[in-house]
Design a protein around this motif. Structure first.
Motif, mmCIF file in Angstrom:
data_model
loop_
_atom_site.group_PDB
_atom_site.id
_atom_site.type_symbol
_atom_site.label_atom_id
_atom_site.label_comp_id
_atom_site.label_asym_id
_atom_site.label_seq_id
_atom_site.Cartn_x
_atom_site.Cartn_y
_atom_site.Cartn_z
ATOM 1 N N SER A 3 0.811 -1.218 0.000
ATOM 2 C CA SER A 3 0.000 0.000 0.000
ATOM 3 C C SER A 3 0.845 1.269 0.000
ATOM 4 O O SER A 3 0.312 2.373 -0.124
ATOM 5 C CB SER A 3 -0.951 0.018 1.202
ATOM 6 N N GLY A 4 2.161 1.120 0.149
ATOM 7 C CA GLY A 4 3.048 2.278 0.025
ATOM 8 C C GLY A 4 3.434 2.931 1.331
ATOM 9 O O GLY A 4 3.835 4.101 1.348
ATOM 10 N N LYS A 5 3.375 2.182 2.425
ATOM 11 C CA LYS A 5 3.724 2.762 3.734
ATOM 12 C C LYS A 5 5.200 3.168 3.781
ATOM 13 O O LYS A 5 5.520 4.296 4.152
ATOM 14 C CB LYS A 5 3.413 1.756 4.844
ATOM 15 N N SER A 6 6.081 2.242 3.423
ATOM 16 C CA SER A 6 7.514 2.556 3.445
ATOM 17 C C SER A 6 7.868 3.602 2.395
ATOM 18 O O SER A 6 8.763 4.437 2.614
ATOM 19 C CB SER A 6 8.341 1.286 3.219
ATOM 20 N N MET A 7 7.177 3.574 1.277
ATOM 21 C CA MET A 7 7.405 4.576 0.235
ATOM 22 C C MET A 7 7.058 5.978 0.730
ATOM 23 O O MET A 7 7.689 6.965 0.349
ATOM 24 C CB MET A 7 6.592 4.252 -1.013
ATOM 25 N N PHE A 8 6.047 6.048 1.594
ATOM 26 C CA PHE A 8 5.708 7.356 2.154
ATOM 27 C C PHE A 8 6.851 7.867 3.017
ATOM 28 O O PHE A 8 7.241 9.036 2.934
ATOM 29 C CB PHE A 8 4.421 7.291 2.959
ATOM 30 N N LEU A 9 7.412 6.989 3.858
ATOM 31 C CA LEU A 9 8.546 7.412 4.688
ATOM 32 C C LEU A 9 9.722 7.843 3.815
ATOM 33 O O LEU A 9 10.397 8.839 4.115
ATOM 34 C CB LEU A 9 8.975 6.283 5.623
ATOM 35 N N LYS A 10 9.988 7.106 2.742
ATOM 36 C CA LYS A 10 11.081 7.474 1.835
ATOM 37 C C LYS A 10 10.828 8.828 1.188
ATOM 38 O O LYS A 10 11.764 9.596 0.938
ATOM 39 C CB LYS A 10 11.268 6.395 0.767
ATOM 40 N N SER A 11 9.569 9.130 0.927
ATOM 41 C CA SER A 11 9.235 10.435 0.358
ATOM 42 C C SER A 11 9.500 11.548 1.365
ATOM 43 O O SER A 11 9.996 12.620 1.010
ATOM 44 C CB SER A 11 7.764 10.454 -0.081
ATOM 45 N N VAL A 12 9.182 11.299 2.633
ATOM 46 C CA VAL A 12 9.459 12.286 3.679
ATOM 47 C C VAL A 12 10.967 12.493 3.821
ATOM 48 O O VAL A 12 11.435 13.609 4.078
ATOM 49 C CB VAL A 12 8.844 11.838 5.018
ATOM 50 N N LEU A 13 11.728 11.413 3.633
ATOM 51 C CA LEU A 13 13.192 11.486 3.727
ATOM 52 C C LEU A 13 13.842 12.014 2.450
ATOM 53 O O LEU A 13 15.077 12.071 2.360
ATOM 54 C CB LEU A 13 13.756 10.093 4.044
ATOM 55 N N ARG A 36 17.439 15.544 1.903
ATOM 56 C CA ARG A 36 18.136 14.377 2.435
ATOM 57 C C ARG A 36 19.091 14.762 3.560
ATOM 58 O O ARG A 36 19.633 15.857 3.578
ATOM 59 C CB ARG A 36 18.955 13.699 1.324
ATOM 60 N N GLY A 37 19.276 13.823 4.496
ATOM 61 C CA GLY A 37 20.338 13.970 5.489
ATOM 62 C C GLY A 37 20.051 14.917 6.632
ATOM 63 O O GLY A 37 20.969 15.307 7.343
ATOM 64 N N SER A 38 18.793 15.282 6.855
ATOM 65 C CA SER A 38 18.489 16.199 7.948
ATOM 66 C C SER A 38 18.542 15.458 9.281
ATOM 67 O O SER A 38 17.875 14.437 9.468
ATOM 68 C CB SER A 38 17.095 16.803 7.759
ATOM 69 N N THR A 39 19.310 15.986 10.228
ATOM 70 C CA THR A 39 19.362 15.384 11.563
ATOM 71 C C THR A 39 18.137 15.764 12.387
ATOM 72 O O THR A 39 17.984 15.303 13.518
ATOM 73 C CB THR A 39 20.637 15.810 12.314
ATOM 74 N N ASP A 40 17.254 16.578 11.834
ATOM 75 C CA ASP A 40 15.990 16.900 12.496
ATOM 76 C C ASP A 40 14.963 15.798 12.289
ATOM 77 O O ASP A 40 13.856 15.876 12.832
ATOM 78 C CB ASP A 40 15.423 18.228 11.984
ATOM 79 N N ILE A 41 15.312 14.799 11.470
ATOM 80 C CA ILE A 41 14.451 13.632 11.277
ATOM 81 C C ILE A 41 15.215 12.396 11.732
ATOM 82 O O ILE A 41 16.311 12.109 11.247
ATOM 83 C CB ILE A 41 14.031 13.462 9.803
ATOM 84 N N GLY A 42 14.643 11.666 12.675
ATOM 85 C CA GLY A 42 15.218 10.396 13.119
ATOM 86 C C GLY A 42 14.507 9.245 12.437
ATOM 87 O O GLY A 42 13.278 9.269 12.308
ATOM 88 N N TYR A 43 15.262 8.246 12.001
ATOM 89 C CA TYR A 43 14.695 7.130 11.243
ATOM 90 C C TYR A 43 15.029 5.806 11.920
ATOM 91 O O TYR A 43 16.194 5.540 12.235
ATOM 92 C CB TYR A 43 15.248 7.136 9.812
ATOM 93 N N ILE A 44 14.000 5.001 12.173
ATOM 94 C CA ILE A 44 14.172 3.674 12.758
ATOM 95 C C ILE A 44 13.741 2.649 11.711
ATOM 96 O O ILE A 44 12.554 2.552 11.387
ATOM 97 C CB ILE A 44 13.317 3.510 14.028
ATOM 98 N N LYS A 65 13.061 16.482 15.399
ATOM 99 C CA LYS A 65 11.705 17.028 15.519
ATOM 100 C C LYS A 65 10.670 16.021 15.029
ATOM 101 O O LYS A 65 9.482 16.123 15.366
ATOM 102 C CB LYS A 65 11.589 18.311 14.685
ATOM 103 N N LEU A 66 11.114 15.048 14.216
ATOM 104 C CA LEU A 66 10.216 14.041 13.654
ATOM 105 C C LEU A 66 10.918 12.698 13.673
ATOM 106 O O LEU A 66 12.082 12.596 13.275
ATOM 107 C CB LEU A 66 9.842 14.404 12.213
ATOM 108 N N ILE A 67 10.218 11.669 14.142
ATOM 109 C CA ILE A 67 10.750 10.306 14.159
ATOM 110 C C ILE A 67 9.925 9.450 13.212
ATOM 111 O O ILE A 67 8.697 9.394 13.322
ATOM 112 C CB ILE A 67 10.699 9.704 15.578
ATOM 113 N N LEU A 68 10.595 8.820 12.262
ATOM 114 C CA LEU A 68 9.954 7.905 11.320
ATOM 115 C C LEU A 68 10.343 6.486 11.702
ATOM 116 O O LEU A 68 11.524 6.149 11.711
ATOM 117 C CB LEU A 68 10.396 8.204 9.879
ATOM 118 N N ALA A 69 9.368 5.668 12.024
ATOM 119 C CA ALA A 69 9.637 4.293 12.450
ATOM 120 C C ALA A 69 8.990 3.336 11.454
ATOM 121 O O ALA A 69 7.763 3.299 11.326
ATOM 122 C CB ALA A 69 9.082 4.059 13.847
#
Length: 264
Positions: free
Chosen positions: A41-51, A70-78, A157-161
């Motif tokens: 359904s594109g869940k991971s693709m959405f996170l990749k778009s945010v990144l 790309r590469g913003s330390t204001d976004i944490g990715y798990i 400021k934003l965590i993507l898990a």
């Protein structure tokens, strides 16, 4: 209150296949959003778009008022849990430090300040005793704690898990969910949490973003997890059943893969 993330009529399509279209919503500071939906359904693709790792077909995504980069330390990715090579020489300390400088070229950061930040991050997830342990020797639960520390170290400021509970037993699912939610709350960070099972995170969820058949619904759990809402999304009859405090969706996957029920 200024939105952390602004998703404006965002669409993603590959050739003739529409992954999702016209996503339009905002994420507020401190908000916890569960992102769910069937496989594909594109869940991971959405996170990749945010990144900014996946280009949109249409629309835009703004982070802190500007176009995502790309590469913003204001976004944490798990990331999703994956097994690692037992011979991998990287230690837990070094892996967590990558959350500070892994996106940069050149030599890694060193010094007392960096060491203090890494130690603080590991203490937050109760993994400081693992600092010198090789990553390849960690259990699944330990590895996810380390990934949480890595995502939190820059105080984003934003965590993507991305399905951080996959391959974990029920106890570790609750532990990791609580870690992410509590640490995000302490830092005032928003969370977008991809999961197949809403139940381990139900106590923390402010809104649910449900993707299906190229469409979406967003709202509180009570608003979205209803038979009529999901039936409309899928274009076929879907039953949402509540049993002993848990939610199960029946029929959601008949048109996506062979499972005929999904605990969410």
């Amino acid at each position: 209150m200024n939105a952390i993330l602004q998703v404006n009529n965002a669409s993603l399509q590959f050739d003739e296949r529409v992954i999702w279209q016209n996503l339009d919503f905002e994420v507020q500071p401190g908000e916890f959003i569960a992102l769910i939906g069937a496989n594909g359904s594109g869940k991971s693709m959405f996170l990749k778009s945010v990144l900014a790792q996946q280009k949109l077909t249409a629309g835009s995504i703004n982070f802190l008022g500007s176009k995502v980069r790309r590469g913003s330390t204001d976004i944490g990715y798990i990331p999703q849990h994956r097994s690692l090579d037992a011979q991998l020489p990287l230690t837990v300390f070094d892996a967590v430090r990558l959350g500070l400088d892994g996106h940069k070229l050149g030599l890694p950061l060193t010094g007392a300040k960096t060491k203090a930040l890494v130690t603080e991050a590991l203490i937050q997830v109760e993994a400081d005793q693992l600092a010198q342990k090789p990553l390849g020797e960690l259990s699944g639960g330990e590895m996810q704690r380390v990934r949480v520390a890595q995502a939190l170290i820059s105080k984003p400021k934003l965590i993507l898990a991305d399905e951080p509970l996959s391959a974990l037993d029920l106890n570790h699912q609750h532990v990791v969910s609580e870690l992410i939610a509590n640490q995000a709350k302490k830092q005032g960070a928003a969370v977008i949490f991809v999961t197949h099972d809403l139940n381990p995170v139900s106590d923390y969820v402010d809104r649910v973003l449900y993707l299906a058949k190229g469409r979406y619904s967003i709202g509180t759990t009570q608003e979205v997890m209803q038979s009529d809402v999901l039936s409309d999304l899928y274009g076929t009859e879907i039953d949402v059943v509540r049993s002993q405090g848990r939610i199960v969706v029946l029929g959601a996957h008949d048109h996506d893969h062979h499972d005929d029920e999904e605990w969410v």
